[in-house]
Design a protein around this motif. Structure first.
Motif, PDB file in Angstrom:
ATOM      1  N   GLY A  53       0.844  -1.193   0.000  1.00  0.00           N
ATOM      2  CA  GLY A  53       0.000   0.000   0.000  1.00  0.00           C
ATOM      3  C   GLY A  53       0.879   1.243   0.000  1.00  0.00           C
ATOM      4  O   GLY A  53       1.776   1.371  -0.820  1.00  0.00           O
ATOM      5  N   ASN A  54       0.640   2.149   0.958  1.00  0.00           N
ATOM      6  CA  ASN A  54       1.460   3.366   1.007  1.00  0.00           C
ATOM      7  C   ASN A  54       2.605   3.237   2.022  1.00  0.00           C
ATOM      8  O   ASN A  54       3.228   4.223   2.388  1.00  0.00           O
ATOM      9  CB  ASN A  54       0.601   4.597   1.305  1.00  0.00           C
ATOM     10  N   GLN A  55       2.865   2.007   2.468  1.00  0.00           N
ATOM     11  CA  GLN A  55       3.989   1.768   3.376  1.00  0.00           C
ATOM     12  C   GLN A  55       5.079   0.977   2.648  1.00  0.00           C
ATOM     13  O   GLN A  55       4.789   0.046   1.898  1.00  0.00           O
ATOM     14  CB  GLN A  55       3.535   1.007   4.617  1.00  0.00           C
ATOM     15  N   THR A  56       6.331   1.358   2.910  1.00  0.00           N
ATOM     16  CA  THR A  56       7.481   0.720   2.274  1.00  0.00           C
ATOM     17  C   THR A  56       8.461   0.281   3.349  1.00  0.00           C
ATOM     18  O   THR A  56       8.901   1.100   4.170  1.00  0.00           O
ATOM     19  CB  THR A  56       8.173   1.687   1.291  1.00  0.00           C
ATOM     20  N   PHE A  57       8.784  -1.007   3.347  1.00  0.00           N
ATOM     21  CA  PHE A  57       9.806  -1.557   4.238  1.00  0.00           C
ATOM     22  C   PHE A  57      11.121  -1.485   3.477  1.00  0.00           C
ATOM     23  O   PHE A  57      11.212  -1.992   2.349  1.00  0.00           O
ATOM     24  CB  PHE A  57       9.454  -2.997   4.617  1.00  0.00           C
ATOM     25  N   ILE A  58      12.130  -0.851   4.054  1.00  0.00           N
ATOM     26  CA  ILE A  58      13.395  -0.589   3.376  1.00  0.00           C
ATOM     27  C   ILE A  58      14.529  -1.211   4.168  1.00  0.00           C
ATOM     28  O   ILE A  58      14.631  -1.023   5.386  1.00  0.00           O
ATOM     29  CB  ILE A  58      13.630   0.929   3.242  1.00  0.00           C
ATOM     30  N   ILE A  59      15.396  -1.950   3.480  1.00  0.00           N
ATOM     31  CA  ILE A  59      16.591  -2.531   4.102  1.00  0.00           C
ATOM     32  C   ILE A  59      17.798  -2.006   3.350  1.00  0.00           C
ATOM     33  O   ILE A  59      17.814  -1.996   2.113  1.00  0.00           O
ATOM     34  CB  ILE A  59      16.584  -4.076   4.036  1.00  0.00           C
ATOM     35  N   ASN A  60      18.810  -1.585   4.090  1.00  0.00           N
ATOM     36  CA  ASN A  60      20.071  -1.162   3.485  1.00  0.00           C
ATOM     37  C   ASN A  60      21.188  -2.037   4.036  1.00  0.00           C
ATOM     38  O   ASN A  60      21.383  -2.097   5.250  1.00  0.00           O
ATOM     39  CB  ASN A  60      20.346   0.315   3.785  1.00  0.00           C
ATOM     40  N   PHE A  61      21.895  -2.725   3.145  1.00  0.00           N
ATOM     41  CA  PHE A  61      23.012  -3.595   3.528  1.00  0.00           C
ATOM     42  C   PHE A  61      24.338  -2.978   3.099  1.00  0.00           C
ATOM     43  O   PHE A  61      24.435  -2.389   2.017  1.00  0.00           O
ATOM     44  CB  PHE A  61      22.908  -4.968   2.851  1.00  0.00           C
ATOM     45  N   TRP A  62      25.354  -3.166   3.929  1.00  0.00           N
ATOM     46  CA  TRP A  62      26.715  -2.777   3.592  1.00  0.00           C
ATOM     47  C   TRP A  62      27.664  -3.833   4.133  1.00  0.00           C
ATOM     48  O   TRP A  62      27.311  -4.606   5.009  1.00  0.00           O
ATOM     49  CB  TRP A  62      27.064  -1.395   4.143  1.00  0.00           C
ATOM     50  N   LYS A  63      28.867  -3.834   3.584  1.00  0.00           N
ATOM     51  CA  LYS A  63      29.886  -4.790   4.005  1.00  0.00           C
ATOM     52  C   LYS A  63      30.878  -4.077   4.913  1.00  0.00           C
ATOM     53  O   LYS A  63      31.385  -3.020   4.561  1.00  0.00           O
ATOM     54  CB  LYS A  63      30.597  -5.347   2.770  1.00  0.00           C
ATOM     55  N   GLU A  64      31.116  -4.668   6.073  1.00  0.00           N
ATOM     56  CA  GLU A  64      32.167  -4.179   6.955  1.00  0.00           C
ATOM     57  C   GLU A  64      33.335  -5.135   6.819  1.00  0.00           C
ATOM     58  O   GLU A  64      33.195  -6.331   7.060  1.00  0.00           O
ATOM     59  CB  GLU A  64      31.691  -4.102   8.403  1.00  0.00           C
ATOM     60  N   THR A  65      34.466  -4.600   6.386  1.00  0.00           N
ATOM     61  CA  THR A  65      35.625  -5.441   6.188  1.00  0.00           C
ATOM     62  C   THR A  65      36.507  -5.435   7.430  1.00  0.00           C
ATOM     63  O   THR A  65      36.638  -4.428   8.115  1.00  0.00           O
ATOM     64  CB  THR A  65      36.458  -4.981   4.966  1.00  0.00           C
ATOM     65  N   LYS A  66      36.999  -6.590   7.721  1.00  0.00           N
ATOM     66  CA  LYS A  66      37.988  -6.801   8.775  1.00  0.00           C
ATOM     67  C   LYS A  66      37.496  -6.335  10.154  1.00  0.00           C
ATOM     68  O   LYS A  66      38.197  -5.630  10.872  1.00  0.00           O
ATOM     69  CB  LYS A  66      39.308  -6.129   8.402  1.00  0.00           C
ATOM     70  N   SER A  67      36.279  -6.755  10.519  1.00  0.00           N
ATOM     71  CA  SER A  67      35.783  -6.487  11.868  1.00  0.00           C
ATOM     72  C   SER A  67      36.650  -7.251  12.858  1.00  0.00           C
ATOM     73  O   SER A  67      36.900  -8.444  12.684  1.00  0.00           O
ATOM     74  CB  SER A  67      34.323  -6.936  12.011  1.00  0.00           C
ATOM     75  N   ALA A  68      37.098  -6.570  13.883  1.00  0.00           N
ATOM     76  CA  ALA A  68      38.054  -7.159  14.827  1.00  0.00           C
ATOM     77  C   ALA A  68      37.344  -7.880  15.968  1.00  0.00           C
ATOM     78  O   ALA A  68      36.419  -7.347  16.566  1.00  0.00           O
ATOM     79  CB  ALA A  68      38.961  -6.074  15.397  1.00  0.00           C
ATOM     80  N   TYR A  69      37.791  -9.087  16.237  1.00  0.00           N
ATOM     81  CA  TYR A  69      37.357  -9.873  17.392  1.00  0.00           C
ATOM     82  C   TYR A  69      38.618 -10.315  18.121  1.00  0.00           C
ATOM     83  O   TYR A  69      38.937 -11.490  18.205  1.00  0.00           O
ATOM     84  CB  TYR A  69      36.513 -11.077  16.944  1.00  0.00           C
ATOM     85  N   LEU A  70      39.326  -9.318  18.629  1.00  0.00           N
ATOM     86  CA  LEU A  70      40.625  -9.589  19.241  1.00  0.00           C
ATOM     87  C   LEU A  70      40.506  -9.992  20.704  1.00  0.00           C
ATOM     88  O   LEU A  70      41.481 -10.411  21.315  1.00  0.00           O
ATOM     89  CB  LEU A  70      41.546  -8.380  19.069  1.00  0.00           C
ATOM     90  N   ASP A  71      39.298  -9.857  21.272  1.00  0.00           N
ATOM     91  CA  ASP A  71      39.081 -10.293  22.651  1.00  0.00           C
ATOM     92  C   ASP A  71      38.556 -11.732  22.704  1.00  0.00           C
ATOM     93  O   ASP A  71      38.363 -12.287  23.772  1.00  0.00           O
ATOM     94  CB  ASP A  71      38.113  -9.350  23.366  1.00  0.00           C
ATOM     95  N   LYS A  72      38.319 -12.329  21.551  1.00  0.00           N
ATOM     96  CA  LYS A  72      37.827 -13.716  21.461  1.00  0.00           C
ATOM     97  C   LYS A  72      38.999 -14.675  21.396  1.00  0.00           C
ATOM     98  O   LYS A  72      40.117 -14.303  21.081  1.00  0.00           O
ATOM     99  CB  LYS A  72      36.958 -13.899  20.211  1.00  0.00           C
ATOM    100  N   LYS A  73      38.714 -15.926  21.655  1.00  0.00           N
ATOM    101  CA  LYS A  73      39.734 -16.972  21.507  1.00  0.00           C
ATOM    102  C   LYS A  73      39.275 -17.904  20.402  1.00  0.00           C
ATOM    103  O   LYS A  73      38.186 -18.459  20.503  1.00  0.00           O
ATOM    104  CB  LYS A  73      39.891 -17.745  22.814  1.00  0.00           C
ATOM    105  N   PRO A  74      39.997 -18.123  19.338  1.00  0.00           N
ATOM    106  CA  PRO A  74      41.221 -17.404  19.012  1.00  0.00           C
ATOM    107  C   PRO A  74      40.908 -16.005  18.469  1.00  0.00           C
ATOM    108  O   PRO A  74      39.820 -15.759  17.940  1.00  0.00           O
ATOM    109  CB  PRO A  74      41.874 -18.266  17.930  1.00  0.00           C
ATOM    110  N   LYS A  75      41.874 -15.104  18.594  1.00  0.00           N
ATOM    111  CA  LYS A  75      41.724 -13.744  18.069  1.00  0.00           C
ATOM    112  C   LYS A  75      41.571 -13.825  16.553  1.00  0.00           C
ATOM    113  O   LYS A  75      42.218 -14.642  15.902  1.00  0.00           O
ATOM    114  CB  LYS A  75      42.962 -12.912  18.408  1.00  0.00           C
ATOM    115  N   HIS A  76      40.691 -12.975  16.011  1.00  0.00           N
ATOM    116  CA  HIS A  76      40.503 -13.008  14.561  1.00  0.00           C
ATOM    117  C   HIS A  76      39.848 -11.728  14.056  1.00  0.00           C
ATOM    118  O   HIS A  76      39.342 -10.926  14.835  1.00  0.00           O
ATOM    119  CB  HIS A  76      39.669 -14.222  14.139  1.00  0.00           C
ATOM    120  N   TYR A  77      39.856 -11.584  12.735  1.00  0.00           N
ATOM    121  CA  TYR A  77      39.116 -10.559  12.012  1.00  0.00           C
ATOM    122  C   TYR A  77      38.180 -11.298  11.065  1.00  0.00           C
ATOM    123  O   TYR A  77      38.461 -12.413  10.641  1.00  0.00           O
ATOM    124  CB  TYR A  77      40.043  -9.684  11.162  1.00  0.00           C
ATOM    125  N   ILE A  78      37.066 -10.639  10.721  1.00  0.00           N
ATOM    126  CA  ILE A  78      36.141 -11.272   9.782  1.00  0.00           C
ATOM    127  C   ILE A  78      35.364 -10.192   9.037  1.00  0.00           C
ATOM    128  O   ILE A  78      35.070  -9.126   9.583  1.00  0.00           O
ATOM    129  CB  ILE A  78      35.172 -12.248  10.509  1.00  0.00           C
TER     130      ILE A  78
END
Length: 187
Positions: A45-70
């Motif tokens: 109808g007159n309502q629109t559901f909108i999704i915006n996606f983006w890529k985040e490169t090299k998110s840091a998870y350095l406090d996790k075991k094992p340390k990594h980026y993803i």
């Protein structure tokens, strides 16, 4: 520790053996995220559901075991009345900040097991409804988005409750759409 780049699928491979001598970077080498990046809409109808996606490169998870980026595919959603019109009005949005900070909640994280360039699974937090203070991230859902290979500008969007036990006061009703066909409107 030395950094070592691995294909992102290795992060989800239970048979992949890591070495303590490396900090791994699980990279979207095969560009699984690329077809999803951009703006997708669903008109009702007159309502629109909108999704915006983006890529985040090299998110840091350095406090996790094992340390990594993803690499991660992230997104936000909103419901708009009279989309693109002078009297456009936002009914709800997922772009809400964490507490009193200027940091927005990550309400869509699509990174679970990217194995094919047209299927993505992840987690979504429905923060559109009335929020219980005990659950500030709203209703947690499992999200699956499948791009139509015959028409890559359309995709099926499905949201469901994750399996498992929920507490009696835990929110379980979605405000956001749970089974719709989206159309891509830009990159």
């Amino acid at each position: 520790q030395q950094e070592k780049i691995e294909e992102i699928r290795q992060y989800y491979n239970p048979n992949f053996n890591t070495s303590p001598f490396y900090i791994y970077y699980y990279k979207d080498i095969n560009n699984y995220f690329t077809p999803f990046i951009g703006t997708w809409i669903y008109q009702n109808g007159n309502q629109t559901f909108i999704i915006n996606f983006w890529k985040e490169t090299k998110s840091a998870y350095l406090d996790k075991k094992p340390k990594h980026y993803i690499d991660e595919l992230k997104g936000h959603y909103k419901l708009v009345q009279n989309y693109g019109q002078p009297n456009e009005q936002v009914i709800y949005t997922s772009q809400k900040n964490v507490g009193n900070s200027i940091t927005p909640w990550p309400t869509i994280v699509m990174a679970n097991q990217p194995m094919e360039s047209y299927i993505m699974r992840g987690t979504i937090f429905d923060v559109a409804g009335v929020l219980n203070p005990s659950y500030p991230t709203g209703v947690r859902g499992d999200l699956e988005m499948i791009i139509n290979p015959a028409n890559p500008n359309t995709a099926q969007w499905k949201v469901k409750l994750p399996p498992g036990i929920r507490l009696s006061d835990q929110p379980s009703t979605f405000t956001i759409p749970t089974n719709i066909t989206l159309t891509k409107v830009n990159q």
